[in-house]
Design a protein around this motif. Structure first.
Motif, short mmCIF file in Angstrom:
data_model
loop_
_atom_site.label_atom_id
_atom_site.label_comp_id
_atom_site.label_asym_id
_atom_site.label_seq_id
_atom_site.Cartn_x
_atom_site.Cartn_y
_atom_site.Cartn_z
N ASP A 143 0.85 -1.01 0.08
CA ASP A 143 -0.11 -0.63 0.14
C ASP A 143 1.02 1.25 0.33
N ALA A 144 2.46 1.26 0.78
CA ALA A 144 2.95 2.65 1.02
C ALA A 144 3.95 2.69 -0.44
N CYS A 145 3.66 1.68 -1.15
CA CYS A 145 4.61 1.65 -2.67
C CYS A 145 3.05 1.64 -3.61
N HIS A 146 2.48 2.03 -3.69
CA HIS A 146 0.81 2.60 -4.20
C HIS A 146 0.68 3.77 -4.35
N TRP A 147 0.56 3.94 -3.09
CA TRP A 147 0.56 5.39 -2.70
C TRP A 147 2.09 6.49 -2.62
N GLY A 148 2.85 5.55 -2.39
CA GLY A 148 4.15 6.99 -2.66
C GLY A 148 4.02 7.57 -0.97
N VAL A 149 3.25 6.41 -0.01
CA VAL A 149 3.44 7.40 1.24
C VAL A 149 4.17 6.83 2.65
N HIS A 150 4.94 7.02 2.92
CA HIS A 150 5.30 6.90 5.05
C HIS A 150 6.82 6.57 5.01
N GLY A 151 7.05 7.62 3.45
CA GLY A 151 8.08 7.63 3.52
C GLY A 151 9.13 6.33 1.86
N VAL A 152 7.99 5.73 1.01
CA VAL A 152 8.35 5.15 0.74
C VAL A 152 8.01 5.65 -1.35
N ALA A 153 9.30 5.23 -1.40
CA ALA A 153 9.08 5.93 -2.90
C ALA A 153 7.38 5.48 -4.36
N ARG A 154 7.02 5.86 -4.99
CA ARG A 154 5.29 5.35 -5.22
C ARG A 154 5.91 4.37 -6.10
N ASN A 155 5.65 3.13 -6.18
CA ASN A 155 6.42 2.42 -7.25
C ASN A 155 5.05 1.03 -7.47
N VAL A 156 4.32 1.34 -8.82
CA VAL A 156 2.82 0.74 -8.46
C VAL A 156 3.37 -1.06 -8.37
N THR A 157 4.34 -1.42 -9.72
CA THR A 157 4.79 -2.41 -10.05
C THR A 157 5.23 -3.10 -8.54
N ARG A 158 5.84 -2.37 -8.19
CA ARG A 158 6.41 -2.91 -6.63
C ARG A 158 5.46 -3.34 -6.20
N ALA A 159 4.24 -2.73 -6.13
CA ALA A 159 2.93 -2.07 -4.88
C ALA A 159 1.82 -4.05 -4.69
N VAL A 160 2.22 -4.07 -6.82
CA VAL A 160 0.72 -4.74 -7.16
C VAL A 160 2.43 -6.18 -6.28
N GLU A 161 3.27 -6.90 -7.12
CA GLU A 161 3.76 -7.50 -6.91
C GLU A 161 3.57 -8.25 -4.74
N LEU A 162 3.81 -7.09 -3.87
CA LEU A 162 3.46 -7.61 -2.75
C LEU A 162 2.53 -7.16 -2.44
N TYR A 163 0.90 -6.79 -3.27
CA TYR A 163 -0.47 -6.77 -3.01
C TYR A 163 -0.68 -9.12 -3.09
N GLU A 164 0.17 -9.14 -4.45
CA GLU A 164 -0.43 -10.56 -5.38
C GLU A 164 0.61 -11.11 -3.87
N ARG A 165 1.80 -11.03 -3.53
CA ARG A 165 2.57 -12.23 -2.04
C ARG A 165 1.47 -12.27 -1.24
N ALA A 166 0.66 -11.34 -0.64
CA ALA A 166 -0.19 -10.83 0.97
C ALA A 166 -1.41 -11.64 0.27
N ALA A 167 -2.06 -12.27 -1.21
CA ALA A 167 -3.48 -12.58 -1.41
C ALA A 167 -3.02 -13.62 -1.33
N GLU A 168 -1.43 -13.97 -2.35
CA GLU A 168 -1.36 -16.19 -1.90
C GLU A 168 -1.94 -16.20 -0.51
N LEU A 169 -1.26 -15.85 0.12
CA LEU A 169 -1.54 -15.60 2.48
C LEU A 169 -2.87 -16.25 2.36
N GLY A 170 -3.60 -15.31 2.02
CA GLY A 170 -5.25 -14.92 2.08
C GLY A 170 -5.53 -14.37 2.52
N PHE A 171 -4.79 -12.52 1.87
CA PHE A 171 -5.61 -11.42 2.76
C PHE A 171 -6.43 -10.65 2.55
#
Length: 206
Positions: free
Chosen positions: A56-84
């Motif tokens: 989420d931080a990567c998606h929106w570029g918040v909390h000191g994290v640079a905006r990177n939607v590609t990285r956000a999708v990767e992390l979302y996919e990983r969390a989704a695979e874990l059932g979130f």
């Protein structure tokens, strides 16, 4: 610990003079860099909530994290695979809107369905909207009845509109309204009502 706390619970802890996490009693970091380090530690441990939060931080570029939607999708996919379920919902929204990622309705529906099966109310509402747009009104109604009974006001309004135009029965609307009221009553509390009146920022400053 990455537990989410509603504003009502936060207000209750503030009244008791507590400013740490009500679950694990860890001090809440006052700097974004410290918070990010704590999240990263949980990510390294494979915590799906933390993985989603970093996404989420990567998606929106918040909390000191640079905006990177590609990285956000990767992390979302990983969390989704874990059932979130929230990760599935966020992916569904990204693929449905087609902003910063290639629009993919099939993927959007798949993620909304996965989120809805885990109890995500907004995902269930969106599935209803998709069925309505596809002229599958019976399926749309069923999604909205389920979501309304989980406390979703938008879904209740859609069921009411369908009843108004003869597309849903009186029983459908009564079931939705009764379930909606029960869900709202179950989720309500004096602290939550007070917190809603104060607003998040006011509570944070207490």
């Amino acid at each position: 610990c990455m537990k989410r706390v509603c504003n009502g619970c936060t207000l209750a802890t503030r009244k008791r003079g507590m400013r740490d996490c009500p679950f694990c009693r860890t001090a809440v970091p006052d700097e974004a860099s410290k918070a990010l380090a704590m999240v990263q530690k949980r990510v390294d441990a494979g915590d799906p909530v933390a993985i989603y939060a970093l996404g989420d931080a990567c998606h929106w570029g918040v909390h000191g994290v640079a905006r990177n939607v590609t990285r956000a999708v990767e992390l979302y996919e990983r969390a989704a695979e874990l059932g979130f379920k929230r990760a599935h919902y966020s992916l569904g929204c990204l693929y449905e809107e087609g902003i910063d990622v290639q629009k993919d309705t099939v993927k959007a529906i798949r993620h909304f369905e996965a989120a809805a099966m885990c109890g995500h109310v907004s995902a269930r509402f969106n599935l209803g909207c998709g069925e309505r747009n596809a002229k599958n009104l019976s399926a749309a109604l069923q999604h909205w009845i389920i979501a309304a009974k989980l406390g979703d006001q938008h879904s209740l309004s859609e069921v009411k509109e369908m009843f108004k135009y003869g597309l849903a029965t009186k029983g459908d609307y009564a079931e939705s309204l009764c379930g909606y009221r029960s869900a709202i009553e179950e989720m309500s509390s004096p602290d939550r009502d007070e917190a809603n009146a104060l607003g998040h920022e006011a509570i944070r400053e207490m």
